[in-house]
Enzyme design. Structure first.
Site, PDB file in Angstrom:
ATOM      1  N   GLU A  30     -11.188  47.763  -9.320  1.00 55.16           N
ATOM      2  CA  GLU A  30     -10.489  48.782  -8.523  1.00 55.16           C
ATOM      3  C   GLU A  30      -9.083  48.320  -8.167  1.00 55.16           C
ATOM      4  O   GLU A  30      -8.723  47.154  -8.334  1.00 55.16           O
ATOM      5  CB  GLU A  30     -11.250  49.066  -7.217  1.00 55.16           C
ATOM      6  CG  GLU A  30     -12.001  50.387  -7.187  1.00 55.16           C
ATOM      7  CD  GLU A  30     -11.092  51.601  -7.119  1.00 55.16           C
ATOM      8  OE1 GLU A  30      -9.846  51.451  -7.222  1.00 55.16           O
ATOM      9  OE2 GLU A  30     -11.615  52.717  -6.991  1.00 55.16           O
ATOM     10  N   ASP A  48     -11.748  59.130  -8.772  1.00 54.60           N
ATOM     11  CA  ASP A  48     -11.683  57.801  -8.178  1.00 54.60           C
ATOM     12  C   ASP A  48     -10.243  57.570  -7.705  1.00 54.60           C
ATOM     13  O   ASP A  48      -9.603  58.484  -7.220  1.00 54.60           O
ATOM     14  CB  ASP A  48     -12.168  56.761  -9.190  1.00 54.60           C
ATOM     15  CG  ASP A  48     -12.873  55.579  -8.534  1.00 54.60           C
ATOM     16  OD1 ASP A  48     -12.290  55.008  -7.592  1.00 54.60           O
ATOM     17  OD2 ASP A  48     -13.979  55.221  -8.959  1.00 54.60           O
TER      18      ASP A  48
END
Length: 291
Positions: A22, A198
């Site tokens: 991430e 996301d």
């Protein structure tokens, strides 16, 4: 609007095998791309020019790591915000977060042009709508929105007047009016079809770029909400794309293998890697946290 450059085929630059990669972010001062593996509890630094690689263990699940004005990183670690010193590798708690929500962890984060930190939280089990959106500035933490399943973002338009934030489980991208650190006018901006929204980033033309978890690429939306062609990647779960490099035209993408069984991982051996591709429209300069 961001378009693919002629040499835009995605390139795997680091086979991290991150369970939940991430938060790629450009550190112009060091020429580094920072990213995290949330579930692996790792912080990574990749040299854009020389391909250098360095990693550190985090105290707990780490959702983001963003550069600060004093050369450190402000990190969202489960339980609170930490200051990370790259010179020593030390994490130091600076602000507890959500002691009243022990099932939560911190997820994505963003530094706005005024130096404030915006970030979200979520239920670690992805079962309870206990996630919230926060703003941290001047040593003060404010909860500005609540009731999310999985938060992702935020990101901001080039003029700073629109803030985007996601409820990933609902496949919803919200837009807010933003003035001087205050939000209003929450509204539905877009709903993803393929994949779950996301981490987001915005380019200089105002196009919103969103990593698509189980969507095989980066989704894009014009400022008026019109869906644009997806930038494809060779792995199912793309978690975030960020504009990096001196010209801000290299899109670095984190990916994940979270939720895959052994057979599916064997079918997608590059899942969890750090990729990059060139685009024609640059991103916005990375702001620094003023802590």
């Amino acid at each position: 609007m961001t378009a693919l450059s002629p040499d835009a085929a995605p390139e795997l630059v680091w086979d991290l095998k991150a369970e939940l990669g991430e938060g790629p972010v450009w550190d112009a001062a060091r020429g580094l791309v920072w990213s995290v593996d949330i579930k692996g509890r790792r912080l990574h630094a990749y040299g854009h020019a020389d391909g250098s690689r360095q990693s550190w263990d985090a105290p707990d699940q780490i959702g983001f790591a963003l550069p600060t004005e004093d050369g450190a990183l402000i990190c969202g670690v489960r339980g609170g915000l930490h200051r990370f010193d790259p010179a020593t590798g030390e994490f130091k708690l600076v602000q507890p977060v959500e002691a009243d929500r022990p099932g939560n962890r911190l997820n994505d984060g963003f530094i706005s042009p005024d130096g404030a930190l915006w970030f979200g939280s979520m239920d670690d089990g992805e079962m309870v709508r206990s996630g919230a959106l926060y703003r941290y500035a001047g040593g003060e933490l404010a909860r500005v929105d609540d009731g999310y399943g999985v938060t992702n973002g935020p990101a901001m338009s080039p003029d700073g007047r629109t803030l985007y934030h996601h409820d990933t489980l609902e496949k919803l991208i919200y837009a807010f009016d933003h003035v001087d650190g205050r939000l209003s006018g929450k509204r539905r901006f877009a709903v993803t079809g393929e994949g779950y929204p996301d981490g987001p980033s915005v380019d200089a033309a105002g196009v919103l770029h969103v990593g698509l978890f189980n969507g095989w690429g980066v989704g894009r939306w014009a400022p008026d909400g019109t869906a644009l062609p997806i930038l494809p990647l060779p792995v199912p779960a793309v978690t975030k794309a960020a504009f990096c490099g001196p010209d801000l035209k290299t899109l670095y993408c984190t990916t994940a293998w979270l939720g895959m069984d052994a057979a599916r991982r064997a079918d997608h051996p590059l899942a969890g890697g750090l990729f990059r591709l060139r685009v024609d429209t640059p991103g916005l300069p990375q702001a620094l946290f003023r802590g």
